[in-house]
Design a protein around this motif. Structure first.
Motif, PDB file in Angstrom:
ATOM      1  N   HIS A  14      54.040  17.241  32.114  1.00  0.00           N
ATOM      2  CA  HIS A  14      53.455  18.505  32.573  1.00  0.00           C
ATOM      3  C   HIS A  14      51.996  18.609  32.144  1.00  0.00           C
ATOM      4  N   ALA A  18      48.784  18.777  34.609  1.00  0.00           N
ATOM      5  CA  ALA A  18      47.829  19.884  34.509  1.00  0.00           C
ATOM      6  C   ALA A  18      46.399  19.371  34.386  1.00  0.00           C
ATOM      7  N   ASP A  21      45.487  18.272  38.031  1.00  0.00           N
ATOM      8  CA  ASP A  21      45.512  19.326  39.052  1.00  0.00           C
ATOM      9  C   ASP A  21      44.331  20.277  38.834  1.00  0.00           C
ATOM     10  N   ASP A  23      42.436  22.127  40.785  1.00  0.00           N
ATOM     11  CA  ASP A  23      42.391  23.441  41.433  1.00  0.00           C
ATOM     12  C   ASP A  23      43.625  24.297  41.118  1.00  0.00           C
ATOM     13  N   ARG A  24      44.523  23.780  40.311  1.00  0.00           N
ATOM     14  CA  ARG A  24      45.703  24.502  39.821  1.00  0.00           C
ATOM     15  C   ARG A  24      46.585  25.056  40.943  1.00  0.00           C
ATOM     16  N   ASP A  25      46.709  24.269  42.025  1.00  0.00           N
ATOM     17  CA  ASP A  25      47.567  24.723  43.122  1.00  0.00           C
ATOM     18  C   ASP A  25      48.962  24.112  43.065  1.00  0.00           C
ATOM     19  N   GLY A  26      49.240  23.322  42.041  1.00  0.00           N
ATOM     20  CA  GLY A  26      50.552  22.717  41.893  1.00  0.00           C
ATOM     21  C   GLY A  26      50.734  21.433  42.677  1.00  0.00           C
ATOM     22  N   ASP A  32      41.446  17.026  43.947  1.00  0.00           N
ATOM     23  CA  ASP A  32      41.765  16.950  42.522  1.00  0.00           C
ATOM     24  C   ASP A  32      41.255  15.636  41.934  1.00  0.00           C
TER      25      ASP A  32
END
Length: 53
Positions: A14, A18, A21, A23-26, A32
């Motif tokens: 995880h 993180a 990622d 742009d933190r869009d999953g 990215d």
């Protein structure tokens, strides 16, 4: 693998996801990976064109 290692490996995965990622869009997409390359180029300024390649 011992059962106690599973939660540790899950947390590590995880954490690594993180980091990638940006742009933190999953999701991990081309943007990215470009952002990761940009961050690496800042840390290693000698050869930014090689990092982007």
């Amino acid at each position: 693998m011992p059962d106690t290692a599973i939660p540790v490996l899950t947390r590590q995965m995880h954490y690594m996801f993180a980091l990638l990622d940006a742009d933190r869009d999953g999701l991990l997409g081309a943007d990215d990976l470009t952002a990761v390359a940009d961050r690496l180029a800042e840390v290693f300024p000698g050869r930014p064109e090689r990092i982007h390649t």
